[in-house]
Design an enzyme around this catalytic site. Structure first.
Site, PDB file in Angstrom:
ATOM      1  N   LYS A 282      -2.545  -2.441   9.330  1.00 40.84           N
ATOM      2  CA  LYS A 282      -1.655  -1.862   8.319  1.00 40.84           C
ATOM      3  C   LYS A 282      -1.090  -0.511   8.765  1.00 40.84           C
ATOM      4  CE  LYS A 282      -2.748  -4.738   4.536  1.00 40.84           C
ATOM      5  NZ  LYS A 282      -3.202  -4.913   3.176  1.00 40.84           N
ATOM      6  N   ARG A 317     -10.818  -9.332   6.508  1.00 42.54           N
ATOM      7  CA  ARG A 317      -9.606 -10.129   6.771  1.00 42.54           C
ATOM      8  C   ARG A 317      -8.939  -9.533   8.008  1.00 42.54           C
ATOM      9  NH1 ARG A 317      -4.084 -10.319   5.273  1.00 42.54           N
ATOM     10  NH2 ARG A 317      -3.331 -12.440   4.803  1.00 42.54           N
TER      11      ARG A 317
END
Length: 335
Positions: A282, A317
């Site tokens: 991210k 994840r």
């Protein structure tokens, strides 16, 4: 008169030198002897585990039952499979069923315990994908993966019709980034199917969520939201022990919001459910790690994952599955 709400964040530790008075966090590999007592007024100091209220103590320490065939005696990896043309990291690479199946097999060999298949990008600025198109992207891939592999599959969707089609095609778990707020009907679909679910916090829609996110207290606001959504899911017959909570790193959060959640992520064990971290590649990792390109953020992603695992987070994840699995193995061996 307003009633003060109390929260208890376990001060997580790992290692075999565990004191006799320590409690395991969620029956796992990390433990705590003390917790931070928090209210909306701020930190109220630290208390011994024996002074943590029984309800909180039970939710923090109770072992988490298996979900979709996965046990949580050790951290698990949810491998990411985007079948979209526009995902921020790997859009367009695995759209075709044969490419998706090959990718799934590779992820499983690399160490993925579950495959998360998504047909609608939820990156900041992403636009809505119609149901028909999202189904066309995901259902053939799920069918191909299910026919060629027994790895558990989650469907990353906000939409009831997509979730229903995915479950019929062989998906095992609903992963809803909107926690049943975008289409509440998805909750009933999940309940009717007896499927487990991951409920994630997001502030706003992907199109606008990063414009100017604001919170009174990001940690407690996210906790309260997830607690309310878990209660809603339970009201429809979804068992709490089949729910996973995801604080939604990067979904309507600034860099400081993300860091506050990561530093204190052990609080979410107080929901009494398994906890998932979805921080892989991210933007904040690129910002702090000076990696503008998403594919160059594996090291930062793994550092964040290891920090979360040290706080007892059960599911990571990840895009970089082989590297994450190697890091997990060494983490477990060195604790």
């Amino acid at each position: 008169m307003s009633v003060t709400k109390d929260y208890y964040r376990p001060l997580a530790q790992v290692g075999v030198a565990r004191p006799d008075d320590a409690l395991l966090i969620a029956g796992g590999w990390s433990w705590f002897t003390h917790a931070e007592h928090i209210t909306r007024g701020g930190s109220q100091g630290f208390v011994h585990v024996s002074d943590v209220p029984e309800t909180w103590r039970r939710r923090l320490s109770a072992p988490r039952p298996d979900i979709a065939g996965l046990s949580f005696d050790a951290p698990k990896i949810m491998g990411i499979l985007n079948v979209t043309p526009d995902s921020f990291s790997d859009g367009g690479k695995f759209n075709a069923p044969d490419a998706a199946l090959n990718r799934t097999r590779a992820l499983a060999v690399d160490g993925a315990d579950m495959i998360d298949i998504g047909g609608e990008s939820t990156r900041p600025g992403a636009t809505y994908v119609p149901v028909v198109e999202e189904c066309a992207r995901t259902v053939p891939v799920i069918e191909a993966v299910r026919a060629g592999s027994d790895v558990p599959i989650s469907i990353d969707t906000r939409k009831a019709q997509v979730g229903q089609a995915a479950l019929r095609a062989g998906a095992d778990l609903i992963n809803d980034v909107a926690a049943f707020t975008f289409e509440p009907e998805l909750a009933q679909v999940t309940a009717d199917a007896g499927a487990p679910v991951c409920l994630m916090h997001a502030q706003g829609d992907p199109t606008t969520m990063q414009d100017d996110p604001q919170y009174d207290n990001v940690l407690l606001d996210v906790f309260d939201f997830l607690e309310e959504r878990i209660t809603f899911a339970e009201s429809l017959g979804i068992s709490r022990d089949q729910i996973i909570a995801d604080p939604g790193i990067g979904f309507g959060k600034t860099l400081d919001h993300n860091l506050a959640l990561l530093r204190n992520i052990s609080l979410f064990h107080g929901l009494g459910v398994a906890v998932l971290l979805g921080a892989s590649r991210k933007k904040f990792i690129g910002t702090l790690g000076k990696a503008p390109q998403a594919e160059d953020r594996a090291a930062g992603s793994i550092a964040v994952a290891l920090s979360a695992m040290s706080q007892g987070v059960q599911i990571i994840r990840a895009h970089d599955v082989a590297e994450t699995r190697q890091a997990m193995t060494l983490f477990a061996a060195s604790c």
